[in-house]
Scaffold this motif. Structure first.
Motif, short mmCIF file in Angstrom:
data_model
loop_
_atom_site.label_atom_id
_atom_site.label_comp_id
_atom_site.label_asym_id
_atom_site.label_seq_id
_atom_site.Cartn_x
_atom_site.Cartn_y
_atom_site.Cartn_z
N HIS A 223 -15.17 3.44 0.90
CA HIS A 223 -14.42 4.05 -0.21
C HIS A 223 -14.36 5.56 -0.02
O HIS A 223 -15.38 6.23 0.10
CB HIS A 223 -15.12 3.72 -1.53
CG HIS A 223 -14.44 4.29 -2.74
ND1 HIS A 223 -13.50 3.61 -3.45
CD2 HIS A 223 -14.57 5.50 -3.34
CE1 HIS A 223 -13.08 4.36 -4.45
NE2 HIS A 223 -13.71 5.51 -4.40
N GLY A 224 -13.13 6.10 0.04
CA GLY A 224 -12.97 7.53 0.18
C GLY A 224 -12.80 8.02 1.60
O GLY A 224 -12.62 9.22 1.83
N GLY A 250 -7.72 -0.44 -3.37
CA GLY A 250 -8.34 0.00 -4.62
C GLY A 250 -7.71 1.27 -5.14
O GLY A 250 -6.72 1.77 -4.59
N GLN A 251 -8.29 1.82 -6.19
CA GLN A 251 -7.74 3.01 -6.83
C GLN A 251 -7.77 4.23 -5.93
O GLN A 251 -7.05 5.21 -6.17
CB GLN A 251 -8.50 3.30 -8.12
CG GLN A 251 -8.29 2.26 -9.22
CD GLN A 251 -9.09 2.57 -10.47
OE1 GLN A 251 -10.15 3.18 -10.40
NE2 GLN A 251 -8.58 2.15 -11.61
N GLU A 252 -8.61 4.18 -4.89
CA GLU A 252 -8.72 5.34 -4.01
C GLU A 252 -7.49 5.50 -3.11
O GLU A 252 -7.22 6.58 -2.59
CB GLU A 252 -9.98 5.23 -3.14
CG GLU A 252 -9.89 4.28 -1.94
CD GLU A 252 -10.03 2.81 -2.31
OE1 GLU A 252 -10.06 1.97 -1.40
OE2 GLU A 252 -10.14 2.51 -3.52
N GLU A 271 -3.25 -4.15 -5.95
CA GLU A 271 -4.37 -3.26 -6.26
C GLU A 271 -5.49 -4.07 -6.92
O GLU A 271 -5.25 -4.80 -7.88
CB GLU A 271 -3.94 -2.15 -7.21
CG GLU A 271 -5.07 -1.19 -7.55
CD GLU A 271 -4.65 -0.07 -8.49
OE1 GLU A 271 -5.55 0.60 -9.03
OE2 GLU A 271 -3.43 0.11 -8.68
N ILE A 272 -6.70 -3.96 -6.39
CA ILE A 272 -7.85 -4.64 -6.97
C ILE A 272 -8.84 -3.62 -7.51
O ILE A 272 -8.88 -2.47 -7.06
CB ILE A 272 -8.56 -5.57 -5.95
CG1 ILE A 272 -9.07 -4.78 -4.74
CG2 ILE A 272 -7.66 -6.71 -5.52
CD1 ILE A 272 -10.00 -5.57 -3.85
N ASP A 273 -9.62 -4.04 -8.48
CA ASP A 273 -10.59 -3.16 -9.15
C ASP A 273 -11.94 -3.86 -9.12
O ASP A 273 -12.23 -4.73 -9.94
CB ASP A 273 -10.12 -2.91 -10.58
CG ASP A 273 -11.11 -2.09 -11.39
OD1 ASP A 273 -12.06 -1.54 -10.80
OD2 ASP A 273 -10.95 -2.03 -12.62
N ILE A 274 -12.78 -3.49 -8.16
CA ILE A 274 -14.05 -4.20 -7.97
C ILE A 274 -15.08 -3.89 -9.05
O ILE A 274 -16.06 -4.62 -9.20
CB ILE A 274 -14.65 -3.94 -6.58
CG1 ILE A 274 -14.93 -2.46 -6.37
CG2 ILE A 274 -13.74 -4.49 -5.48
CD1 ILE A 274 -15.75 -2.16 -5.14
#
Length: 302
Positions: A223-224, A250-252, A271-274
């Motif tokens: 992530h990131g 994801g949102q990133e 888009e998924i949101d874990i």
């Protein structure tokens, strides 16, 4: 008469103190774990949620009110100081008996980070970050959540033995609900076990392995991580060679990044949101986020 009134007053104070002692103060870092703790404490007390916003669990900073919340808690539950890195200084002031770091629990299914395998051949100074040996998105495995719930239930009984029967009843109901959730997700995912897909960052490993999905194409290792030109070209070639039709992100991920990755390819993107940040905190939150991830993947692969 005055003596009786005094006795009555003392008796009422005693009852009030017992009632106060029977409602422990519990603080939980992230929504999925808070959801499970809320179920366990149903009818007894409401656990407090530390990370309520959509800010990253890795980088958030504590407010003074949150520092006070931690200081007053009978039990603080986090994934790990390596996951909620913003809590590292604060948890040093919490007694070991009042702090539960989930990563320390025996018998959990823990997977190593796959970032070492995914490192690009290029050297990218902008991509340097603090590597974690382990992938800590462990709540995405329902079997892990069962073990976590069992241990937390024991901790709650230890600090609040008066409500032992209530905790145990809540725990049994939660186990049945988690098993039903697992069965439902396995049925939904079953037609796609051999289907190849791609993920923008490597955050779904626990869901993949618990559902027996094949390993996806991983575009960025964590992530990131920076989406470099080399990573983009490598990912597009891999998705083209394997005829991948589904990309989860994801949102990133930025819209232009997804656009570049999907250009020239026949890709569905979801888009998924874990963490399930869009779902209200409470007992249904974990179930909603797991069902959502499953349904999005199934829709993406159809």
């Amino acid at each position: 008469m005055k003596y009786r009134l005094l006795l009555s007053f003392i008796f009422l104070l005693a009852i009030k103190n017992v009632a106060a002692q029977s409602t422990p103060s519990v603080v939980v870092s992230i929504k999925p774990i808070h959801s499970i703790v809320t179920s366990l404490m149903s009818g007894i007390a409401e656990p407090q949620l530390l990370l309520k916003s959509s800010n990253s669990a890795h980088t958030f900073h504590l407010k003074p009110s949150q520092v006070q919340m931690l200081a007053n808690a009978d039990l603080v539950i986090i994934i790990s100081g390596d996951f909620e890195s913003g809590l590292r200084k604060a948890i040093k002031n919490i007694d070991d008996d009042s702090l539960f770091q989930i990563i320390s629990l025996n018998n959990l299914s823990i997977h190593k980070s796959r970032s070492e395998i995914l490192k690009s051949k290029e050297h990218d100074d902008a991509d340097e970050h603090e590597e974690n040996i382990y992938d800590l998105h462990l709540w995405l495995d329902i079997n892990n959540m069962k073990l976590i719930a069992k241990h937390i239930n024991n901790l709650l009984i230890k600090i609040d033995p008066v409500n032992e029967d209530k905790y145990n009843n809540n725990f049994l109901e939660l186990m049945l609900d988690l098993e039903e959730l697992k069965i439902d997700l396995e049925k939904e995912i079953a037609p796609f076990l051999a289907s190849q897909f791609a993920v923008f960052s490597d955050t779904t490993q626990y869901f993949e392995k618990s559902m027996k999905l094949i390993r996806p194409i991983i575009i960025t290792p964590y992530h990131g991580a920076r989406l470099s030109i080399i990573r983009t070209l490598m990912a597009k070639k891999a998705m083209s060679d394997l005829s991948v039709s589904c990309l989860l992100y994801g949102q990133e991920a930025k819209p232009n990044q997804i656009s570049v990755l999907s250009e020239g390819l026949s890709l569905k993107t979801f888009e998924i949101d874990i963490l399930g940040v869009k779902y209200p905190a409470g007992p249904d939150q974990y179930f909603n986020l797991m069902k959502r991830i499953s349904s999005q993947l199934a829709s993406c692969l159809k």
